[in-house]
Design a protein around this motif. Structure first.
Motif, PDB file in Angstrom:
ATOM      1  N   VAL A  37      -4.367 -19.741 112.193  1.00  0.00           N
ATOM      2  CA  VAL A  37      -5.580 -20.538 112.000  1.00  0.00           C
ATOM      3  C   VAL A  37      -5.203 -22.012 111.918  1.00  0.00           C
ATOM      4  CG1 VAL A  37      -7.544 -21.013 110.493  1.00  0.00           C
ATOM      5  CG2 VAL A  37      -6.799 -18.641 110.860  1.00  0.00           C
ATOM      6  N   ARG A  38      -4.230 -22.326 111.081  1.00  0.00           N
ATOM      7  CA  ARG A  38      -3.782 -23.703 110.888  1.00  0.00           C
ATOM      8  C   ARG A  38      -2.358 -23.863 111.408  1.00  0.00           C
ATOM      9  NH1 ARG A  38      -7.050 -22.292 106.838  1.00  0.00           N
ATOM     10  NH2 ARG A  38      -8.599 -23.807 106.101  1.00  0.00           N
ATOM     11  N   ALA A  39      -2.062 -25.028 111.907  1.00  0.00           N
ATOM     12  CA  ALA A  39      -0.715 -25.313 112.371  1.00  0.00           C
ATOM     13  C   ALA A  39       0.244 -25.292 111.184  1.00  0.00           C
ATOM     14  CB  ALA A  39      -0.666 -26.668 113.063  1.00  0.00           C
ATOM     15  N   PRO A  40       1.490 -24.884 111.405  1.00  0.00           N
ATOM     16  CA  PRO A  40       2.448 -24.854 110.297  1.00  0.00           C
ATOM     17  C   PRO A  40       2.798 -26.256 109.820  1.00  0.00           C
ATOM     18  CG  PRO A  40       3.543 -24.410 112.384  1.00  0.00           C
ATOM     19  CD  PRO A  40       2.076 -24.423 112.666  1.00  0.00           C
ATOM     20  N   GLY A  41       3.246 -26.326 108.581  1.00  0.00           N
ATOM     21  CA  GLY A  41       3.736 -27.591 108.048  1.00  0.00           C
ATOM     22  C   GLY A  41       5.171 -27.813 108.469  1.00  0.00           C
ATOM     23  N   GLU A  42       5.895 -28.596 107.688  1.00  0.00           N
ATOM     24  CA  GLU A  42       7.289 -28.875 108.009  1.00  0.00           C
ATOM     25  C   GLU A  42       8.110 -27.599 107.880  1.00  0.00           C
ATOM     26  OE1 GLU A  42      10.980 -31.768 106.544  1.00  0.00           O
ATOM     27  OE2 GLU A  42       9.008 -31.884 105.577  1.00  0.00           O
ATOM     28  N   LEU A  43       8.936 -27.334 108.879  1.00  0.00           N
ATOM     29  CA  LEU A  43       9.737 -26.118 108.913  1.00  0.00           C
ATOM     30  C   LEU A  43      11.214 -26.477 108.851  1.00  0.00           C
ATOM     31  CD1 LEU A  43       7.772 -24.295 111.764  1.00  0.00           C
ATOM     32  CD2 LEU A  43       7.628 -23.820 109.313  1.00  0.00           C
ATOM     33  N   VAL A  44      11.929 -25.848 107.927  1.00  0.00           N
ATOM     34  CA  VAL A  44      13.347 -26.146 107.750  1.00  0.00           C
ATOM     35  C   VAL A  44      14.237 -25.173 108.507  1.00  0.00           C
ATOM     36  CG1 VAL A  44      12.961 -27.208 105.508  1.00  0.00           C
ATOM     37  CG2 VAL A  44      13.497 -24.766 105.628  1.00  0.00           C
ATOM     38  N   ASP A  45      13.690 -24.032 108.907  1.00  0.00           N
ATOM     39  CA  ASP A  45      14.478 -22.996 109.554  1.00  0.00           C
ATOM     40  C   ASP A  45      14.318 -23.086 111.069  1.00  0.00           C
ATOM     41  OD1 ASP A  45      15.245 -20.266 110.576  1.00  0.00           O
ATOM     42  OD2 ASP A  45      15.633 -19.961 108.445  1.00  0.00           O
ATOM     43  N   GLU A  46      15.436 -23.090 111.801  1.00  0.00           N
ATOM     44  CA  GLU A  46      15.395 -23.196 113.254  1.00  0.00           C
ATOM     45  C   GLU A  46      14.622 -22.034 113.874  1.00  0.00           C
ATOM     46  OE1 GLU A  46      15.536 -24.467 116.961  1.00  0.00           O
ATOM     47  OE2 GLU A  46      16.187 -25.646 115.222  1.00  0.00           O
ATOM     48  N   ALA A  47      14.773 -20.838 113.310  1.00  0.00           N
ATOM     49  CA  ALA A  47      14.044 -19.680 113.844  1.00  0.00           C
ATOM     50  C   ALA A  47      12.542 -19.870 113.693  1.00  0.00           C
ATOM     51  CB  ALA A  47      14.497 -18.409 113.128  1.00  0.00           C
ATOM     52  N   ASP A  48      12.104 -20.474 112.591  1.00  0.00           N
ATOM     53  CA  ASP A  48      10.678 -20.748 112.410  1.00  0.00           C
ATOM     54  C   ASP A  48      10.190 -21.803 113.402  1.00  0.00           C
ATOM     55  OD1 ASP A  48      10.097 -18.924 110.405  1.00  0.00           O
ATOM     56  OD2 ASP A  48      10.630 -20.307 108.793  1.00  0.00           O
ATOM     57  N   ARG A  49      11.014 -22.817 113.645  1.00  0.00           N
ATOM     58  CA  ARG A  49      10.608 -23.843 114.606  1.00  0.00           C
ATOM     59  C   ARG A  49      10.460 -23.255 116.005  1.00  0.00           C
ATOM     60  NH1 ARG A  49      14.044 -27.214 111.337  1.00  0.00           N
ATOM     61  NH2 ARG A  49      15.839 -26.909 112.736  1.00  0.00           N
ATOM     62  N   ALA A  50      11.359 -22.345 116.360  1.00  0.00           N
ATOM     63  CA  ALA A  50      11.241 -21.680 117.656  1.00  0.00           C
ATOM     64  C   ALA A  50       9.983 -20.822 117.713  1.00  0.00           C
ATOM     65  CB  ALA A  50      12.489 -20.827 117.910  1.00  0.00           C
ATOM     66  N   GLU A  51       9.676 -20.148 116.615  1.00  0.00           N
ATOM     67  CA  GLU A  51       8.475 -19.310 116.562  1.00  0.00           C
ATOM     68  C   GLU A  51       7.215 -20.162 116.674  1.00  0.00           C
ATOM     69  OE1 GLU A  51       6.922 -15.234 115.959  1.00  0.00           O
ATOM     70  OE2 GLU A  51       8.608 -16.253 116.904  1.00  0.00           O
ATOM     71  N   ALA A  52       7.229 -21.345 116.069  1.00  0.00           N
ATOM     72  CA  ALA A  52       6.060 -22.233 116.137  1.00  0.00           C
ATOM     73  C   ALA A  52       5.737 -22.610 117.572  1.00  0.00           C
ATOM     74  CB  ALA A  52       6.314 -23.482 115.292  1.00  0.00           C
ATOM     75  N   SER A  53       6.746 -22.742 118.406  1.00  0.00           N
ATOM     76  CA  SER A  53       6.508 -23.118 119.807  1.00  0.00           C
ATOM     77  C   SER A  53       5.829 -22.003 120.590  1.00  0.00           C
ATOM     78  CB  SER A  53       7.840 -23.486 120.470  1.00  0.00           C
ATOM     79  OG  SER A  53       8.675 -22.343 120.631  1.00  0.00           O
ATOM     80  N   ARG A  54       5.858 -20.787 120.052  1.00  0.00           N
ATOM     81  CA  ARG A  54       5.219 -19.646 120.723  1.00  0.00           C
ATOM     82  C   ARG A  54       3.876 -19.280 120.107  1.00  0.00           C
ATOM     83  NH1 ARG A  54      10.834 -17.827 120.662  1.00  0.00           N
ATOM     84  NH2 ARG A  54      10.527 -16.764 118.665  1.00  0.00           N
ATOM     85  N   THR A  55       3.430 -20.071 119.133  1.00  0.00           N
ATOM     86  CA  THR A  55       2.242 -19.725 118.362  1.00  0.00           C
ATOM     87  C   THR A  55       1.118 -20.726 118.639  1.00  0.00           C
ATOM     88  OG1 THR A  55       3.645 -18.789 116.621  1.00  0.00           O
ATOM     89  CG2 THR A  55       1.360 -19.289 116.036  1.00  0.00           C
ATOM     90  N   THR A  56      -0.095 -20.222 118.853  1.00  0.00           N
ATOM     91  CA  THR A  56      -1.259 -21.062 119.128  1.00  0.00           C
ATOM     92  C   THR A  56      -2.074 -21.255 117.864  1.00  0.00           C
ATOM     93  OG1 THR A  56      -1.378 -20.232 121.405  1.00  0.00           O
ATOM     94  CG2 THR A  56      -3.360 -21.285 120.509  1.00  0.00           C
ATOM     95  N   ALA A  57      -2.339 -22.513 117.517  1.00  0.00           N
ATOM     96  CA  ALA A  57      -3.147 -22.844 116.339  1.00  0.00           C
ATOM     97  C   ALA A  57      -4.610 -22.962 116.739  1.00  0.00           C
ATOM     98  CB  ALA A  57      -2.658 -24.144 115.718  1.00  0.00           C
ATOM     99  N   ILE A  58      -5.470 -22.171 116.119  1.00  0.00           N
ATOM    100  CA  ILE A  58      -6.890 -22.182 116.478  1.00  0.00           C
ATOM    101  C   ILE A  58      -7.521 -23.529 116.159  1.00  0.00           C
ATOM    102  CG2 ILE A  58      -9.136 -21.116 116.031  1.00  0.00           C
ATOM    103  CD1 ILE A  58      -7.657 -18.505 115.425  1.00  0.00           C
ATOM    104  N   LEU A  59      -7.302 -24.036 114.955  1.00  0.00           N
ATOM    105  CA  LEU A  59      -7.895 -25.318 114.593  1.00  0.00           C
ATOM    106  C   LEU A  59      -7.300 -26.464 115.403  1.00  0.00           C
ATOM    107  CD1 LEU A  59      -8.304 -25.020 110.716  1.00  0.00           C
ATOM    108  CD2 LEU A  59     -10.032 -24.736 112.497  1.00  0.00           C
ATOM    109  N   GLY A  60      -6.125 -26.233 115.967  1.00  0.00           N
ATOM    110  CA  GLY A  60      -5.519 -27.247 116.816  1.00  0.00           C
ATOM    111  C   GLY A  60      -6.249 -27.459 118.126  1.00  0.00           C
ATOM    112  N   GLN A  61      -7.199 -26.581 118.448  1.00  0.00           N
ATOM    113  CA  GLN A  61      -7.966 -26.735 119.682  1.00  0.00           C
ATOM    114  C   GLN A  61      -8.999 -27.862 119.587  1.00  0.00           C
ATOM    115  OE1 GLN A  61      -6.714 -24.753 122.137  1.00  0.00           O
ATOM    116  NE2 GLN A  61      -5.380 -24.186 120.403  1.00  0.00           N
TER     117      GLN A  61
END
Length: 400
Positions: A37-61
């Protein structure tokens, strides 16, 4: 199947278990489309940052895209849109703030339903029974795929009627709890006619925690805690327990990883108790940092007031570190005297007693507790195996 995952905010530091579950579902041969629903905040883990690039934020539309999706849904299927609007607005009552939120959920659902349809998604799975499950429920009313959802607690159990857990279970193909305690709470707040659609699928640890033998637990009196610095984690009780230990003349180190709105208050409590040389706030750590923290400790401690069943407890046990935890929610289903110490919630003295017992225990006792904890995690909290259980449960529910 082509399965969509939806969370309120994903990825997140404290939600790595969702990432592991998705990887397990994909390992079963299913394709997963990720939404938040909402875009993630600051991410410290590289695996999370990679996952964020594959995830679509609804409110980001953006608002225009969501409004356009709502208008399109109303034109395409007026009856379904009216049913979804009635559900959304009925849950809001006459409170202006809740009405605005209900309209937002409806527009989010309209956009998501269109996206799922275009991607030919077969099923929607949601983590947390709060607003993302409401969005999934509205998606279904709009003609989208069936949904299932995983409830973790404690948030869902703090206000079950306001969240309409009963209705969410009734409309879902499958409701998942992460512990038997969680299943009992879903049963408490749903109709007995719907209990057969409530299953237990436990969260799991990353396979790396079980793949290799961990180093031997520290002989030094060093404790680790990993938690959001928030009210439900009971960290002021832990700091008070540290003060009690110091007053008893005990030498120890306590390292706390995490961040949150209680940080300033905890810093003051540490200073007021003269604990600066004993208690250290480390801030947020990535996965490797958490593992290193656990590995250099003798025992893990978490004095929570409210929980589901914390994954970090599983990680500590997988690394053969005994756990000191409170007797709440699903925690006693994993932790007991065989692998740690269960203490009454809210009792700093009891936490201090358990920490002192961990200091005084022989290295052989600590090792035996660690071995038992690792066995329990391997038996019940393997992420890949539990992802297979979840996909089977979804497949069976869809067949009904």
């Amino acid at each position: 199947m082509k399965i969509a995952y939806l969370c309120n905010r994903y990825p997140a530091v404290s939600h790595s278990f969702v990432r592991r579950e998705i990887a397990g579902v994909e390992a079963c041969g299913h394709q997963v489309v990720r939404y938040t629903v909402r875009a993630p905040g600051e991410l410290v883990d590289e695996a999370d940052r990679a996952e964020a690039s594959r995830t679509t934020a609804i409110l980001g539309q953006g608002a225009a895209a969501l409004i356009a999706a709502g208008a399109g849904a109303a034109i395409r299927s007026p009856g379904r849109f009216a049913s979804a609007a009635k559900l959304a607005l009925g849950a809001a009552g006459a409170r202006p703030k809740e009405l605005v939120r209900a309209i937002a959920y409806l527009l989010e659902a309209a956009w998501l339903e269109r996206s799922l349809r275009r991607q030919a998604v077969d099923h929607l799975h949601v983590h947390f029974g709060t607003n993302p499950t409401m969005v999934a429920r509205l998606v279904r009313r709009l003609g989208g795929p069936h949904y299932s959802f995983t409830v973790h607690g404690p948030d869902e159990f703090d206000r079950p009627e306001a969240l309409d857990l009963k209705g969410k279970v009734a409309d879902a193909k499958l409701a998942v709890a992460i512990s038997s305690f969680g299943r009992s709470q879903l049963m408490r707040w749903s109709s007995p006619a719907d209990w057969d659609r409530i299953a237990v699928v436990r969260c799991g640890v990353d396979g790396g925690f079980l793949a290799t033998r961990p180093p031997v637990a520290s002989s030094a009196p060093r404790f680790a805690a990993v938690a959001r610095l928030s009210g439900q984690k009971g960290l002021p009780v832990l700091i008070e327990a540290a003060r009690i230990l110091k007053s008893r003349g005990r030498d120890f180190q306590l390292e706390i990883a995490g961040d949150g709105d209680l940080r300033a208050a905890l810093v003051k409590q540490i200073a007021d108790g003269g604990l600066d040389h004993h208690v250290h706030l480390l801030g947020s750590l990535d996965g490797a940092g958490v593992r290193a923290l656990l590995e250099r400790s003798r025992a893990f401690v978490l004095p929570s007031f409210a929980e589901g069943l914390p994954v970090v407890i599983m990680e500590a046990l997988a690394l053969e570190r005994p756990v000191i935890a409170t007797a709440i929610a699903g925690t006693p289903e994993l932790v007991d005297a065989g692998c740690g110490w269960i203490v009454p919630a809210g009792s700093a003295a009891a936490v201090a007693d358990a920490m002192e017992a961990a200091i005084d225990a022989s290295d052989a006792t600590i090792a035996a507790m660690g071995t038992e904890g690792r066995r329990r995690v391997a038996d019940a909290h393997d992420a890949e195996r539990n992802a297979r259980s979840l996909t089977r449960a979804i497949e069976e529910a869809r067949a009904c």
